[in-house]
Design a protein around this motif. Structure first.
Motif, short mmCIF file in Angstrom:
data_model
loop_
_atom_site.label_atom_id
_atom_site.label_comp_id
_atom_site.label_asym_id
_atom_site.label_seq_id
_atom_site.Cartn_x
_atom_site.Cartn_y
_atom_site.Cartn_z
N ARG A 183 -13.66 -6.08 -2.15
CA ARG A 183 -13.88 -4.87 -1.34
C ARG A 183 -14.69 -3.83 -2.13
O ARG A 183 -15.52 -3.13 -1.58
CB ARG A 183 -12.54 -4.31 -0.89
N ASN A 184 -14.43 -3.74 -3.45
CA ASN A 184 -15.20 -2.81 -4.28
C ASN A 184 -16.68 -3.12 -4.24
O ASN A 184 -17.51 -2.22 -4.24
CB ASN A 184 -14.70 -2.83 -5.73
N ASP A 231 0.84 -1.19 0.00
CA ASP A 231 0.00 0.00 0.00
C ASP A 231 0.88 1.24 0.00
O ASP A 231 0.97 1.97 0.96
CB ASP A 231 -0.95 -0.01 1.20
N ASP A 237 -8.50 0.17 -7.57
CA ASP A 237 -8.75 1.43 -8.28
C ASP A 237 -8.71 1.25 -9.79
O ASP A 237 -9.30 2.01 -10.52
CB ASP A 237 -7.80 2.54 -7.82
N ALA A 252 -9.13 -7.09 -3.05
CA ALA A 252 -9.34 -5.69 -3.44
C ALA A 252 -10.62 -5.56 -4.26
O ALA A 252 -11.43 -4.66 -4.03
CB ALA A 252 -8.14 -5.16 -4.22
N ALA A 300 -7.68 -3.44 1.78
CA ALA A 300 -8.31 -2.50 2.71
C ALA A 300 -9.12 -1.42 2.00
O ALA A 300 -10.21 -1.07 2.43
CB ALA A 300 -7.26 -1.84 3.60
N HIS A 301 -8.61 -0.91 0.87
CA HIS A 301 -9.24 0.22 0.19
C HIS A 301 -9.99 -0.17 -1.08
O HIS A 301 -10.71 0.64 -1.64
CB HIS A 301 -8.19 1.28 -0.15
N HIS A 306 -17.60 0.90 -4.65
CA HIS A 306 -16.67 1.75 -5.41
C HIS A 306 -16.48 1.22 -6.83
O HIS A 306 -16.28 0.02 -7.01
CB HIS A 306 -15.31 1.80 -4.73
N GLY A 334 -4.58 -1.98 -6.36
CA GLY A 334 -5.36 -1.63 -5.18
C GLY A 334 -4.93 -2.44 -3.99
O GLY A 334 -3.92 -3.15 -4.04
N THR A 335 -5.69 -2.32 -2.92
CA THR A 335 -5.39 -3.06 -1.70
C THR A 335 -6.66 -3.69 -1.16
O THR A 335 -7.77 -3.25 -1.46
CB THR A 335 -4.81 -2.13 -0.61
#
Length: 159
Positions: free
Chosen positions: A97-98, A4, A49, A94, A45-46, A103, A42-43
């Motif tokens: 997570r989206n 990250d 992208d 990742a 956690a987030h 996201h 991406g990660t």
């Protein structure tokens, strides 16, 4: 496992669908998709992208505005064949997570995709896609893969 060490997010208005890049180095230097090898940026956690759709996984399905994107892993680097199950690694997490966060992800197509949606050379930014769902399925080669369903987000034309 991806680190990250990301820069602050790039404003979406810095890139437009149709922007092209000669190669992965130019794409990375632009900041649109930083990893020079990985298809998922991406990660866990987030979230992710950006992703690259370049025909590297036999289970990818590119229907233009709808994509079934095979996750990361289990692919032999020399032959390109799926030789093992995909795990729930940081790259695949990742994209999961989206879905949880709602996201979108930036989609870049590569010329190696070799279909009617691919650029003739290099890489082309296609715009934002929503990661709608995912499932763990047996892929064409018989191994377990993570398959993500994405749909293009159409910008609000009224504003």
């Amino acid at each position: 496992m991806p680190q990250d060490n990301r820069q602050p997010p790039i404003p979406l208005n810095d890139f437009r669908p149709g922007d092209t890049f000669a190669n992965r180095i130019a794409l990375s230097l632009s900041g649109l998709h930083r990893p020079r090898r990985a298809g998922i940026s991406g990660t866990s956690a987030h979230g992710a992208d950006s992703i690259i759709l370049a025909g590297m996984y036999e289970d990818d399905i590119d229907a233009g505005d709808r994509i079934w994107y095979a996750g990361h892993g289990g692919r032999d680097q020399k032959t390109g064949k799926q030789i093992a199950d995909q795990t729930l690694d940081a790259y695949n997490m990742a994209l999961l997570r989206n879905v949880a966060l709602g996201h979108p992800v930036r989609l870049i197509r590569g010329a190696t995709l070799r279909n009617e949606h691919a650029p003739t050379e290099g890489y082309r930014y296609e715009g934002l896609f929503q990661v709608r769902s995912y499932e763990r399925v047996r892929g064409k080669a018989g191994f377990w893969i993570w398959l993500f369903y994405l749909e293009r987000l159409v910008p609000d034309r009224a504003g």
